[in-house]
Write a protein that holds these residues in place. Structure first.
Motif, PDB file in Angstrom:
ATOM      1  N   UNK A  52      -3.825 -18.434  22.602  1.00 47.84           N
ATOM      2  CA  UNK A  52      -5.127 -17.967  23.078  1.00 47.84           C
ATOM      3  C   UNK A  52      -5.287 -16.497  22.708  1.00 47.84           C
ATOM      4  N   UNK A  53      -6.427 -16.170  22.108  1.00 48.26           N
ATOM      5  CA  UNK A  53      -6.762 -14.762  21.843  1.00 48.26           C
ATOM      6  C   UNK A  53      -7.591 -14.259  23.009  1.00 48.26           C
ATOM      7  N   UNK A  54      -7.001 -13.432  23.850  1.00 47.51           N
ATOM      8  CA  UNK A  54      -7.644 -12.942  25.069  1.00 47.51           C
ATOM      9  C   UNK A  54      -8.480 -11.711  24.747  1.00 47.51           C
ATOM     10  N   UNK A  55      -9.777 -11.811  24.992  1.00 48.26           N
ATOM     11  CA  UNK A  55     -10.726 -10.760  24.662  1.00 48.26           C
ATOM     12  C   UNK A  55     -11.580 -10.405  25.879  1.00 48.26           C
ATOM     13  N   UNK A  56     -12.013  -9.178  25.940  1.00 51.19           N
ATOM     14  CA  UNK A  56     -13.005  -8.847  26.969  1.00 51.19           C
ATOM     15  C   UNK A  56     -14.342  -9.459  26.614  1.00 51.19           C
ATOM     16  N   UNK A  57     -14.759  -9.303  25.367  1.00 57.75           N
ATOM     17  CA  UNK A  57     -16.082  -9.742  24.939  1.00 57.75           C
ATOM     18  C   UNK A  57     -17.061  -8.587  24.961  1.00 57.75           C
ATOM     19  N   UNK A  66      -6.974  -7.042  29.411  1.00 54.76           N
ATOM     20  CA  UNK A  66      -5.666  -6.986  30.067  1.00 54.76           C
ATOM     21  C   UNK A  66      -5.662  -7.779  31.372  1.00 54.76           C
ATOM     22  N   UNK A  67      -6.799  -7.814  32.064  1.00 48.19           N
ATOM     23  CA  UNK A  67      -6.890  -8.613  33.297  1.00 48.19           C
ATOM     24  C   UNK A  67      -6.728 -10.095  32.987  1.00 48.19           C
ATOM     25  N   UNK A  68      -7.342 -10.530  31.888  1.00 50.35           N
ATOM     26  CA  UNK A  68      -7.217 -11.932  31.486  1.00 50.35           C
ATOM     27  C   UNK A  68      -5.792 -12.244  31.040  1.00 50.35           C
ATOM     28  N   UNK A  69      -5.182 -11.326  30.310  1.00 54.74           N
ATOM     29  CA  UNK A  69      -3.808 -11.538  29.858  1.00 54.74           C
ATOM     30  C   UNK A  69      -2.878 -11.730  31.056  1.00 54.74           C
ATOM     31  N   UNK A  70      -3.030 -10.863  32.062  1.00 52.57           N
ATOM     32  CA  UNK A  70      -2.218 -10.994  33.276  1.00 52.57           C
ATOM     33  C   UNK A  70      -2.458 -12.332  33.950  1.00 52.57           C
ATOM     34  N   UNK A  89      -2.556 -13.721  22.236  1.00 49.86           N
ATOM     35  CA  UNK A  89      -2.901 -12.714  21.238  1.00 49.86           C
ATOM     36  C   UNK A  89      -3.909 -11.746  21.848  1.00 49.86           C
ATOM     37  N   UNK A  90      -3.977 -10.539  21.281  1.00 49.55           N
ATOM     38  CA  UNK A  90      -4.937  -9.542  21.753  1.00 49.55           C
ATOM     39  C   UNK A  90      -5.452  -8.739  20.566  1.00 49.55           C
ATOM     40  N   UNK A  91      -6.591  -8.105  20.777  1.00 50.29           N
ATOM     41  CA  UNK A  91      -7.227  -7.314  19.715  1.00 50.29           C
ATOM     42  C   UNK A  91      -6.784  -5.859  19.797  1.00 50.29           C
ATOM     43  N   UNK A  92      -6.809  -5.193  18.645  1.00 53.98           N
ATOM     44  CA  UNK A  92      -6.555  -3.754  18.611  1.00 53.98           C
ATOM     45  C   UNK A  92      -7.441  -3.122  17.542  1.00 53.98           C
ATOM     46  N   UNK A  93      -7.540  -1.798  17.577  1.00 49.21           N
ATOM     47  CA  UNK A  93      -8.565  -1.109  16.790  1.00 49.21           C
ATOM     48  C   UNK A  93      -7.965   0.072  16.016  1.00 49.21           C
ATOM     49  N   UNK A  94      -7.727  -0.088  14.717  1.00 47.78           N
ATOM     50  CA  UNK A  94      -7.165   1.014  13.926  1.00 47.78           C
ATOM     51  C   UNK A  94      -8.006   2.290  13.977  1.00 47.78           C
ATOM     52  N   UNK A  95      -9.316   2.152  14.141  1.00 46.80           N
ATOM     53  CA  UNK A  95     -10.192   3.322  14.202  1.00 46.80           C
ATOM     54  C   UNK A  95     -10.632   3.596  15.639  1.00 46.80           C
ATOM     55  N   UNK A 143       1.181  -6.165  29.873  1.00 50.37           N
ATOM     56  CA  UNK A 143       0.657  -7.283  30.666  1.00 50.37           C
ATOM     57  C   UNK A 143       1.090  -8.635  30.103  1.00 50.37           C
ATOM     58  N   UNK A 144       1.586  -8.633  28.853  1.00 49.66           N
ATOM     59  CA  UNK A 144       2.107  -9.877  28.306  1.00 49.66           C
ATOM     60  C   UNK A 144       1.601 -10.300  26.943  1.00 49.66           C
ATOM     61  N   UNK A 145       0.815  -9.471  26.253  1.00 52.98           N
ATOM     62  CA  UNK A 145       0.358  -9.838  24.911  1.00 52.98           C
ATOM     63  C   UNK A 145       1.562 -10.026  23.991  1.00 52.98           C
ATOM     64  N   UNK A 146       1.522 -11.071  23.176  1.00 57.74           N
ATOM     65  CA  UNK A 146       2.647 -11.427  22.303  1.00 57.74           C
ATOM     66  C   UNK A 146       2.414 -11.075  20.843  1.00 57.74           C
ATOM     67  N   UNK A 147       1.176 -10.786  20.469  1.00 57.82           N
ATOM     68  CA  UNK A 147       0.815 -10.692  19.046  1.00 57.82           C
ATOM     69  C   UNK A 147      -0.551 -10.011  18.993  1.00 57.82           C
ATOM     70  N   UNK A 148      -0.708  -9.038  18.117  1.00 57.96           N
ATOM     71  CA  UNK A 148      -1.956  -8.288  18.008  1.00 57.96           C
ATOM     72  C   UNK A 148      -2.633  -8.564  16.667  1.00 57.96           C
ATOM     73  N   UNK A 149      -3.963  -8.597  16.701  1.00 52.41           N
ATOM     74  CA  UNK A 149      -4.770  -8.689  15.476  1.00 52.41           C
ATOM     75  C   UNK A 149      -5.763  -7.532  15.504  1.00 52.41           C
TER      76      UNK A 149
END
Length: 294
Positions: A103-108, A124-128, A139-145, A166-172
């Motif tokens: 599951x890719x957990x996103x705020x939206x 992070x609340x959803x990940x927990x 999975x979780x999102x991240x932002x190079x910029x 909080x438990x994210x295993x993999x970032x995109x």
């Protein structure tokens, strides 16, 4: 299979697709998947609903079909900004029942006209929530910029580290057009103790409206090299598409040489573009994967 396990011995190559809009033929997405499966990606992620819609039913079904019909691992996106805990649990139960492990957990995206009504303020609340109740690979999102709402790069890394804690295993990553942002971000993330796989999100730009929308939504910086490409070919759709493919290939080639954990290609449901890019970088990924396995 949990996607975090894929990175142990190879450079991962994955794809993103989105469900069909309500007024389109649902079979179109399967035509797309028929072609994309030829690439044999490590996994395919499916965005939630169509155009940010509130129903994830299509997402769940498509993610299930990717795994069962095509034999490719799948990831289901789950934005939480408007979900109650009960609704989130219902969706997660359904994902689990369909055999989906990732599951890719996103705020939206926040909507300007209405306030969020859900129980989750941040991804992070959803990940927990997920990690306390389920055995999903998250999975979780991240932002190079940096995230558009962050006050600084330091603040952004602090919140990213919180997602991992909080438990994210993999970032995109969100898309970027200048590799220096990713490489700088990657180095700082490792210094900050973020040691899970970080996959580079690459979006081949094939039309001017697409990039203008991305710049507005994500604050992506346009390097001079890219601006020159856009200005030269913006009035020729075919030439711009091919130039966008070439630009993405150059990005991916450099990232693989730098030892990136993986490439996540935002396909925009265009198999032609995805297949052209994969054909150009397949041998590089294979060589990198063989080296990693030694």
């Amino acid at each position: 299979m949990k996607t975090a396990e894929l990175f142990e011995h190879k450079t991962v190559f994955s794809l993103e697709v989105f469900p069909p809009k309500p007024d389109t033929d649902e079979s179109v997405i399967y035509d797309t998947l028929d072609e994309l499966s030829d690439i044999s990606p490590d996994f395919i992620s499916v965005t939630y609903g169509a155009g940010g819609g509130h129903s994830g039913c299509k997402t769940i079904q498509i993610a299930s079909d990717i795994k069962e019909r095509y034999g490719v691992e799948s990831v289901a996106h789950l934005p939480c900004i408007d979900l109650t805990k009960e609704q989130a649990a219902e969706i997660l139960d359904s994902l689990q029942a369909h055999g989906i492990e990732n599951v890719l957990a996103l705020r939206g995206d926040r909507r300007e006209d209405t306030a969020a009504e859900g129980d989750f303020r941040h991804a992070s609340d959803l990940i927990t929530f997920i990690k306390e109740r389920y055995d999903f690979n998250v999975l979780a999102a991240c932002y190079p910029e940096i995230h558009p709402e962050s006050t600084s790069a330091v603040d952004d890394l602090k919140w990213l580290r919180h997602k991992v804690d909080c438990g994210a295993d993999h970032l995109i990553t969100q898309l970027f057009l200048d590799n220096k942002y990713f490489l700088d971000f990657h180095e700082k993330a490792r210094i900050a103790g973020i040691d899970i796989p970080i996959e580079a999100g690459i979006m081949p730009v094939t039309n001017k409206r697409q990039i203008e929308r991305m710049v507005k939504l994500c604050g992506v910086q346009l390097p001079k090299k890219f601006v020159r490409v856009l200005e030269r070919y913006e009035h020729n759709d075919t030439a711009l598409r091919d130039a966008g493919i070439a630009y993405a290939i150059d990005q991916i080639t450099e990232l693989i040489a730098e030892g990136v954990d993986g490439i996540h290609l935002y396909t925009m449901n265009y198999p032609y573009v995805a297949k052209k890019i994969f054909a150009a970088v397949e041998s590089l990924i294979s060589v990198n994967s063989c080296t990693a396995a030694l």
